[in-house]
Scaffold this motif. Structure first.
Motif, PDB file in Angstrom:
ATOM      1  N   THR A 169     -40.026 -23.714  18.727  1.00  0.00           N
ATOM      2  CA  THR A 169     -38.713 -23.828  19.359  1.00  0.00           C
ATOM      3  C   THR A 169     -37.678 -22.938  18.668  1.00  0.00           C
ATOM      4  O   THR A 169     -36.561 -22.788  19.141  1.00  0.00           O
ATOM      5  CB  THR A 169     -38.206 -25.281  19.343  1.00  0.00           C
ATOM      6  OG1 THR A 169     -38.151 -25.734  17.977  1.00  0.00           O
ATOM      7  CG2 THR A 169     -39.124 -26.193  20.145  1.00  0.00           C
ATOM      8  N   PHE A 170     -38.030 -22.436  17.498  1.00  0.00           N
ATOM      9  CA  PHE A 170     -37.240 -21.427  16.785  1.00  0.00           C
ATOM     10  C   PHE A 170     -38.198 -20.750  15.825  1.00  0.00           C
ATOM     11  O   PHE A 170     -39.401 -21.021  15.881  1.00  0.00           O
ATOM     12  CB  PHE A 170     -36.018 -22.058  16.095  1.00  0.00           C
ATOM     13  CG  PHE A 170     -36.292 -22.825  14.817  1.00  0.00           C
ATOM     14  CD1 PHE A 170     -37.455 -23.559  14.654  1.00  0.00           C
ATOM     15  CD2 PHE A 170     -35.375 -22.824  13.773  1.00  0.00           C
ATOM     16  CE1 PHE A 170     -37.702 -24.273  13.487  1.00  0.00           C
ATOM     17  CE2 PHE A 170     -35.615 -23.529  12.610  1.00  0.00           C
ATOM     18  CZ  PHE A 170     -36.779 -24.245  12.472  1.00  0.00           C
ATOM     19  N   LEU A 171     -37.693 -19.886  14.991  1.00  0.00           N
ATOM     20  CA  LEU A 171     -38.611 -19.158  14.115  1.00  0.00           C
ATOM     21  C   LEU A 171     -38.141 -19.280  12.666  1.00  0.00           C
ATOM     22  O   LEU A 171     -36.988 -18.957  12.360  1.00  0.00           O
ATOM     23  CB  LEU A 171     -38.637 -17.685  14.542  1.00  0.00           C
ATOM     24  CG  LEU A 171     -39.820 -16.861  14.091  1.00  0.00           C
ATOM     25  CD1 LEU A 171     -41.144 -17.450  14.572  1.00  0.00           C
ATOM     26  CD2 LEU A 171     -39.684 -15.437  14.619  1.00  0.00           C
ATOM     27  N   VAL A 172     -39.012 -19.787  11.818  1.00  0.00           N
ATOM     28  CA  VAL A 172     -38.706 -19.844  10.380  1.00  0.00           C
ATOM     29  C   VAL A 172     -39.464 -18.698   9.728  1.00  0.00           C
ATOM     30  O   VAL A 172     -40.691 -18.625   9.812  1.00  0.00           O
ATOM     31  CB  VAL A 172     -39.136 -21.186   9.755  1.00  0.00           C
ATOM     32  CG1 VAL A 172     -38.715 -21.238   8.292  1.00  0.00           C
ATOM     33  CG2 VAL A 172     -38.541 -22.349  10.514  1.00  0.00           C
ATOM     34  N   LEU A 173     -38.724 -17.827   9.080  1.00  0.00           N
ATOM     35  CA  LEU A 173     -39.337 -16.579   8.621  1.00  0.00           C
ATOM     36  C   LEU A 173     -39.917 -16.656   7.208  1.00  0.00           C
ATOM     37  O   LEU A 173     -40.769 -15.846   6.854  1.00  0.00           O
ATOM     38  CB  LEU A 173     -38.305 -15.447   8.687  1.00  0.00           C
ATOM     39  CG  LEU A 173     -37.779 -15.207  10.114  1.00  0.00           C
ATOM     40  CD1 LEU A 173     -36.553 -14.314  10.092  1.00  0.00           C
ATOM     41  CD2 LEU A 173     -38.858 -14.590  10.981  1.00  0.00           C
ATOM     42  N   ASN A 174     -39.420 -17.567   6.390  1.00  0.00           N
ATOM     43  CA  ASN A 174     -39.926 -17.598   5.009  1.00  0.00           C
ATOM     44  C   ASN A 174     -39.799 -19.000   4.420  1.00  0.00           C
ATOM     45  O   ASN A 174     -39.215 -19.894   5.034  1.00  0.00           O
ATOM     46  CB  ASN A 174     -39.145 -16.609   4.132  1.00  0.00           C
ATOM     47  CG  ASN A 174     -37.689 -17.009   3.967  1.00  0.00           C
ATOM     48  OD1 ASN A 174     -37.078 -17.506   4.915  1.00  0.00           O
ATOM     49  ND2 ASN A 174     -37.147 -16.830   2.785  1.00  0.00           N
ATOM     50  N   ASP A 175     -40.340 -19.181   3.227  1.00  0.00           N
ATOM     51  CA  ASP A 175     -40.201 -20.437   2.500  1.00  0.00           C
ATOM     52  C   ASP A 175     -38.882 -20.334   1.719  1.00  0.00           C
ATOM     53  O   ASP A 175     -38.739 -19.458   0.890  1.00  0.00           O
ATOM     54  CB  ASP A 175     -41.393 -20.576   1.545  1.00  0.00           C
ATOM     55  CG  ASP A 175     -41.321 -21.837   0.714  1.00  0.00           C
ATOM     56  OD1 ASP A 175     -42.359 -22.453   0.511  1.00  0.00           O
ATOM     57  OD2 ASP A 175     -40.229 -22.202   0.224  1.00  0.00           O
ATOM     58  N   GLY A 176     -37.938 -21.215   2.021  1.00  0.00           N
ATOM     59  CA  GLY A 176     -36.605 -21.060   1.434  1.00  0.00           C
ATOM     60  C   GLY A 176     -36.330 -21.922   0.222  1.00  0.00           C
ATOM     61  O   GLY A 176     -35.175 -22.189  -0.102  1.00  0.00           O
ATOM     62  N   ARG A 177     -37.390 -22.372  -0.468  1.00  0.00           N
ATOM     63  CA  ARG A 177     -37.150 -23.292  -1.580  1.00  0.00           C
ATOM     64  C   ARG A 177     -36.402 -22.634  -2.733  1.00  0.00           C
ATOM     65  O   ARG A 177     -35.564 -23.251  -3.378  1.00  0.00           O
ATOM     66  CB  ARG A 177     -38.459 -23.914  -2.052  1.00  0.00           C
ATOM     67  CG  ARG A 177     -38.811 -25.114  -1.181  1.00  0.00           C
ATOM     68  CD  ARG A 177     -40.054 -25.796  -1.616  1.00  0.00           C
ATOM     69  NE  ARG A 177     -41.209 -25.235  -0.970  1.00  0.00           N
ATOM     70  CZ  ARG A 177     -42.366 -25.864  -0.854  1.00  0.00           C
ATOM     71  NH1 ARG A 177     -42.505 -27.077  -1.343  1.00  0.00           N
ATOM     72  NH2 ARG A 177     -43.388 -25.305  -0.247  1.00  0.00           N
TER      73      ARG A 177
END
Lengths: 147, 282
Positions: free
Chosen positions: B185-193
């Motif tokens: 439903t959207f795009l998560v491009l990386n691990d943001g920890r």
């Protein structure tokens, strides 16, 4: 035109135990049967004939394959009719922890045609990858927990 | 040497209210009124498929799920809709444990609480289960909901084991629920920890991840503000229950139990994902 799918999984079980399951088509295909249809058809001088069909949305796609154990740690199949494909599944000791195993599947399939075949291949490759991943996850869980 | 001028201290307004875990705010009349609208959204927009509801035993249980889609997490609403249409609004109430950032948010928080979302807290959750209600939890929290798109078919609980202790202490079974499609439903491009830590979000807001996302209408944005979801097909599968006491006894090895539940759910998620033909399309 051909495409290749490569999927591997670490299984936290000794190699000998994993090898016994992976090189036995009946046990192996039992683990893969939740997302595909595996039916043993016959025995041949070199191995066994199986019908292997993936459940892809509202239809099934697959082929009849001849399955052979090609090494103590390796099983291979080659299609004899239907979708043109071959596969190799191998077991090795895991590189990071030799007490565990690394199971690796390489599956190649071919489609006839040019532009449309390229398009179909781009769609088919991730679908086949997800099916192999699901089978390997089921195999891993079965070997690690006996479920 | 010039002294550094002392800046006046600015008190920032508190955006998120402190909301105790209170089940009395669940509003069956409101839920009943919302069900047709939710059903339309679920059926037409997300072409939702929810299977395996027959695996839910007729007793209080702890539903443990993976969820996707950042702040929108449509799979969570769709599962609650499916539960309530299957068991009826008057049936055993289902509460879900939410981050305070959700239950305490202006406007949205109140609506969520009317729908049965309560602020996550161990003791309150044990009481809710012992009062014969069921609970839905997403142990991976924001780390799960905002995992990279490439990890969309991975169970991401981030090592959190509280859900196991909750089910064990309350003496209820775990019913795993796996879902796919929410992450299309959207795009998560990386691990943001790393970014969350760098900017102090983990301490200020208890938000552990701040990835770069692509969504409508924000475009590229760090983090997960509510957005207009792509109309991705959502599939949900309810798996067979796990009885922790039966499998791991009265004094479980929590790591072992965690690995088992994660592994079991990973199999379910991978099998569900194998039904996907194309992202978004389904």
């Amino acid at each position: 035109m051909s495409a290749e799918v490569r999927v591997g999984r670490t299984i936290r079980v000794p190699e000998a135990q994993v090898r016994a399951v992976v090189t036995d088509p009946e046990q192996l295909f039992e683990c893969f049967s939740s997302t595909a249809r595996f039916v043993k058809v016959d025995t041949t001088p070199d191995g066994q004939l199986w019908d292997v069909f993936l459940n892809v949305s509202s239809y099934e796609v697959g082929s009849r394959v001849e399955v052979r154990r090609t090494a103590p740690n390796e099983l291979q199949w080659e299609s004899v009719r239907g979708a043109d494909n071959n596969a190799r599944i191998t077991v090795e000791p895991d590189r990071d922890d030799p007490a565990h195993s690394w199971v690796h599947v390489v599956l190649r399939f071919r489609l006839e045609g040019k532009l449309l075949a390229r398009f179909a291949m781009a769609i088919a490759q991730p679908i086949v990858t997800r099916h192999v991943e699901a089978g390997l996850e089921r195999l891993r869980h079965h070997l690690e927990y006996g479920d | 040497v010039m002294a550094t001028p002392k800046l006046p201290r600015i008190k920032l307004p508190k955006l998120v209210a402190d909301v105790p875990a209170d089940t009395s705010e669940r509003d069956p009349a409101y839920i009943r009124e919302m069900l047709p609208k939710l059903w339309l959204a679920a059926s037409l927009y997300f072409r939702a498929e929810v299977k395996g509801l027959e695996n839910i035993p007729d007793e209080a249980v702890l539903f443990v799920g993976n969820h996707s889609g950042g702040a929108s997490a449509p799979d969570s609403s769709i599962f609650q809709l499916a539960y309530m249409t299957y068991f009826t609004v008057e049936g055993r109430p289902l509460f879900s444990l939410g981050h305070q950032i959700v239950t305490g948010a202006p406007l949205v928080g109140r609506l969520m609480r009317k729908f049965g979302v309560v602020t996550a807290g161990f003791d309150a959750a044990v009481k809710i289960l012992k009062d014969d209600n069921s609970i839905l939890v997403y142990p991976g929290g924001d780390v799960d909901a905002l995992r990279p798109w490439t990890d969309r078919n991975k169970i991401t609980f981030d090592g959190r084991q509280g859900f196991l202790k909750l089910a064990h202490q309350a003496g209820v079974k775990i019913v795993p629920v796996v879902a796919t499609g929410g992450h299309d439903t959207f795009l998560v491009l990386n691990d943001g920890r790393k970014a969350a830590k760098t900017f102090g979000f983990d301490k200020m807001l208890r938000v552990k991840t701040l990835p770069m996302t692509l969504s409508i209408p924000w475009g590229f944005l760090p983090g997960g503000l509510p957005f207009v979801p792509f109309p991705a097909k959502i599939r949900i599968q309810v798996l067979e229950p796990i009885d922790l006491r039966e499998r791991f006894g009265d004094d479980p090895d929590w790591d072992e139990a965690y690995d088992y539940v994660s592994s079991y759910m990973q199999v379910g998620l991978a099998e569900l994902a194998s039904q996907t033909l194309l992202p978004v399309v389904g």
